[in-house]
Design an enzyme around this catalytic site. Structure first.
Site, PDB file in Angstrom:
ATOM      1  N   TRP A 138       1.050  -1.104  -0.056  1.00 38.33           N
ATOM      2  CA  TRP A 138      -0.025  -0.005  -0.097  1.00 38.33           C
ATOM      3  C   TRP A 138       0.810   1.210   0.055  1.00 38.33           C
ATOM      4  CZ3 TRP A 138      -1.920   2.874   4.770  1.00 38.33           C
ATOM      5  CH2 TRP A 138      -3.071   3.577   4.429  1.00 38.33           C
ATOM      6  N   ASP A 220      -1.180  -5.444   9.317  1.00 39.85           N
ATOM      7  CA  ASP A 220      -2.075  -4.665   8.565  1.00 39.85           C
ATOM      8  C   ASP A 220      -3.251  -5.523   8.418  1.00 39.85           C
ATOM      9  OD1 ASP A 220      -1.730  -2.010   6.147  1.00 39.85           O
ATOM     10  OD2 ASP A 220      -3.571  -2.576   7.571  1.00 39.85           O
ATOM     11  N   LYS A 256     -13.579  -0.850   5.195  1.00 34.94           N
ATOM     12  CA  LYS A 256     -14.156  -1.721   4.178  1.00 34.94           C
ATOM     13  C   LYS A 256     -15.211  -2.766   4.398  1.00 34.94           C
ATOM     14  CE  LYS A 256     -10.200  -0.222   2.362  1.00 34.94           C
ATOM     15  NZ  LYS A 256      -9.162   0.699   2.718  1.00 34.94           N
TER      16      LYS A 256
END
Lengths: 410, 405
Positions: A138, A220, A256
């Protein structure tokens, strides 16, 4: 003369610029496969039905107000969020050595973890501790750690472009050669941007090296539930590492899986050796929070806490999550099938093998540029597409465009 | 379960001391005395001692709920409807700065988040000077924020403990000696912790004194001080008029009661729109690795209120009401102290403005007040007037008199 006369214009953040360019494109066939947010089959954002329900509950509850949360956040949010990651029956939780900090989204959780590690890990204020992030990763990981003061941020081998899969040997090799105590940022599931996750056996190998070489585990976890549709399945790696006795951090995002993107709901779960260490760690986390945002926003955390702590709502949420995951799986299967039917050169199995919101198509920068300029299909320069941008209405156009691009542009 | 190592990574992590301000509330919560009073944190309470959710906030929330909006990420700089209104509120609708587009205003995580972004921005780009001058005393969290951002802290005289008022000459003397280009922090109104504000003619002299200091205004109480939005922003607007290109932090925690929603703004007044663009791009680069983009809920509530005429009007009335209750409590406290037989001069309680009152109590007296009367406040003698009610003001006066006679 202005004090800011010398301030240079910064380059815009790529993923947001992409969205901007998409907005300004007049082509009616345009497709946005950029930013990582879920879309329905109508191409619309989706506020989860359970979220709408809980919002009504909150509005109707006159006992609620807008008072400050505690520095570390809403207690019932923190504990239920950690349970989601580690499992209801996690021995670490039962042993009172799990704590959490409510943070602003996954970014905020990474930030708090990074700031703490820089101050207190591997010595005091040791900015030279190497931080390893996957190649690729990311795009904000690097900035989070460097802004926290870390001077040495390195890639670890992860994506094998040729075979379009995990470079396990490279990954293990980098773990073996990393200086002791190096920090490794691991993607719990649905690796962003590649969608390629290690298998259970591969995770076990990673854990073995990390334990032996005393490397720090920083997970993460931005897509729990979103990857396979099952919360527990998606948390397997995190939970395995806990059983292996690691002291570790897990940055969780509820952007999300709850569709709460703009409410900034995140949680930094901390697994410590024992409750005494945990207590001291949390006290220092408070200091960091206080000079960054003082205390976190209440709305999103309250919403998640109510949902997770109310059985019928919790069940409904899991269902909503499965709806999203299933649609993504359907789009993966469709896209792969269409490319095969078109006999598009190359192999496209990776589309269904990869997991989560993103797929690393394997398109190169020139091909990406062609897709954007000639077909108005917006994707990241890396070739990453957001599967959620695909719908039953645009998938044919996208498949044909990929086909045309691969055939015409090398 | 296997263990990696017998030792923990965190064996050397020290226990952090409790936050001096927020720690007070935590101690209060643990106290079982039914007469206990919390005068620690600056959070408004009604005359029943309860948190007050503004009526305009409830209405705004209902309006927002009816719109069925999505939850897509905000831009890094936040909600446009909010940031525009936020700037207008501070600078005035017709301000030339806004008209020319030479300000950049980003949404921040309330006042703390705004100060932090500001500190980070100055640390990175204001390389000619590292020093930030705070008034003596200042909000306790200012120092750690700027320090953590890499700035050095200095102070200028502000509060006169002899008068419990503003040491104007002392301030002028100190400020005149501040090296050029240093950053000076000014509390726009309702100084925290003292409640002591300069008068307009004093602000004028300060503005004139040094032309080349970077002025950083912290405005956390606009509307809350005098009850009047424009009056409370007067100093900010005056400085800009006089040519200071300021930076400004705003909070909506108190004046809209949106504490836990974390609503704030950070503004940089630039030379022109082109510079504002460059500065904006850099603010985004600073924000992204901290929290990516700000929370929607509170900003949307604030924007709805600021941009809807009848809600805005209602809000002004409610802010005025809160400020008035505070003023009334100040008067009641002094009256009750006199009734108790106190012969000390308590005029400063009425002269000071905003949520806080610097009582002049010494740490030992504060400790007694807490231990013997369960009155919770910070060691510096600061009390939050918002925690005073017509129901507890008598008991409070008793306690204060007891420790000061």
């Amino acid at each position: 003369m202005s004090l800011f006369g010398e301030v240079p214009q910064a380059t815009p953040v790529a993923v947001f610029k992409l969205s901007n360019d998409f907005k300004e494109d007049a082509n009616p066939k345009k497709v946005n496969l950029g930013v990582g947010a879920y879309r329905t089959d109508e191409g619309q954002p989706w506020v989860l039905p359970v979220v709408k329900k809980v919002e009504k509950i909150i509005v109707a509850d006159n006992s609620l107000n807008h008072e400050y949360l505690a520095i570390l956040g809403l207690p019932e949010f923190r504990s239920s969020a950690s349970k989601i990651a580690l499992g209801e029956d996690s021995p670490a939780i039962q042993e009172n050595r799990v704590g959490a900090v409510q943070c602003l989204g996954g970014t905020g959780a990474l930030k708090m973890g990074a700031e703490f590690l820089r101050r207190w890990y591997n010595g005091n204020d040791n900015t030279k501790t190497p931080v390893y992030v996957s190649a690729p990763t990311w795009e904000n990981h690097n900035a989070v750690f460097s802004n926290a003061g870390f001077e040495d941020i390195r890639p670890y081998k992860y994506w094998d472009a040729e075979k379009r899969g995990l470079d396990l040997d490279g990954f293990l090799g980098d773990l073996e050669s990393a200086p002791k105590h190096s920090i490794f940022v691991l993607h719990a599931c649905a690796h962003n941007p590649t969608g390629t996750d290690p298998t259970h056996v591969e995770w076990m190998q990673v854990a073995e090296v990390m334990k032996r070489r005393k490397l720090f585990v920083f997970f993460d976890s931005a897509y729990q539930g979103f990857a396979s549709g099952c919360l527990d399945k998606d948390a397997w790696a995190v939970r395995y590492f806990v059983t292996q006795g690691f002291e570790m951090f897990c940055a969780q995002s509820f952007s999300k899986n709850f569709g709460l993107y703009n409410e900034r709901v995140g949680n930094l779960t901390i697994v410590a050796r024992d409750s005494d260490n945990l207590k001291r760690v949390l006290s220092q986390m408070e200091k960091i929070v206080r000079v960054t945002w003082s205390n976190p926003p209440s709305q999103g955390a309250r919403l998640v806490a109510i949902t997770l702590n109310t059985p019928e709502l919790f069940a409904e949420w899991k269902d909503n999550v499965k709806t999203m995951a299933d649609r993504v799986l359907l789009m993966r299967a469709s896209l792969q099938a269409k490319l095969q039917a078109l006999e598009t050169p190359g192999t496209w199995d990776h589309i269904t093998q990869q997991i989560g919101m993103f797929s690393f198509t394997g398109l190169n920068p020139k091909q990406v540029e062609y897709m954007i300029k000639e077909r108005s299909i917006y994707l990241m320069a890396s070739g990453r597409i957001n599967m959620c941008g695909l719908t039953t209405k645009n998938i044919d156009y996208v498949a044909e465009s990929i086909h045309e691009t691969v055939v015409n542009v090398q | 379960m296997q263990v990696c190592d017998l030792l923990s990574w965190w064996s050397e992590v020290q226990m952090g001391p409790p936050d001096p301000i927020l720690g007070v509330s935590e101690a209060y919560k643990r106290d079982t005395n039914s007469k206990k009073i919390n005068l620690g944190v600056g959070a408004y309470r009604d005359d029943q001692g309860k948190p007050y959710v503004l009526s305009c906030v409830r209405k705004a929330e209902a309006q927002i709920a009816a719109k069925k909006l999505d939850k897509e990420y905000l831009a890094i700089g936040g909600l446009g409807d909010f940031t525009k209104a936020c700037a207008k509120l501070a600078l005035g609708d017709d301000n030339e700065v806004i008209k020319s587009g030479r300000n950049i205003t980003v949404q921040t995580i309330s006042g703390t988040g705004s100060l932090r972004i500001g500190a980070n921005f100055l640390s990175r780009f204001h390389t000619e000077a590292r020093d930030v001058y705070l008034p003596k005393p200042s909000w306790g969290n200012h120092t750690p924020i700027f320090k953590d951002a890499g700035m050095q802290l200095k102070a200028y005289t502000y509060y006169d403990p002899k008068t419990c008022g503003f040491d104007f000459q002392g301030a002028l003397n100190d400020i005149s000696k501040i090296p050029e280009k240093s950053v000076i922090m000014l509390h726009a109104c309702a100084h925290n912790p003292t409640g002591v504000d300069p008068r307009p003619e004093q602000w004028k002299e300060i503005a004139d004194l040094k032309r080349n200091l970077l002025v950083f205004f912290d405005m956390a109480y606009q509307g809350f001080a005098s009850g009047d939005i424009d009056r409370d922003a007067w100093a900010v607007r005056y400085f800009i008029e006089q040519g200071h290109n300021i930076v400004l932090s705003q909070s909506f925690a108190k004046n809209m009661g949106l504490y836990g929603e974390r609503v704030g703004g950070f503004t940089v007044v630039c030379k022109d729109a082109e510079e504002a663009n460059r500065v904006e791009s850099q603010l985004k680069i600073l924000i992204r690795p901290i929290y990516s983009n700000p929370p929607m809920n509170g900003a949307r509530i604030a924007a709805t209120i600021l941009n809807t005429p009848d809600l805005y009007k209602e809000w002004l009335g409610e802010v005025h009401g809160m400020a008035n209750r505070i003023i009334t409590m100040r008067e009641l406290l002094v009256a009750n102290l006199k009734k108790e037989g106190s012969t000390r001069n308590w005029k400063h309680v009425i002269d000071q403005i905003g949520m806080f009152c610097f009582t002049g109590l010494k740490p030992e007296q504060v400790e007694r007040l807490t231990k013997e009367f369960s009155v919770y406040m910070t060691k510096d003698g600061r009390i939050s007037m918002a925690g005073v009610t017509s129901g507890n003001v008598g008991y409070l006066a008793q306690g204060i008199h007891a420790v000061t006679k």
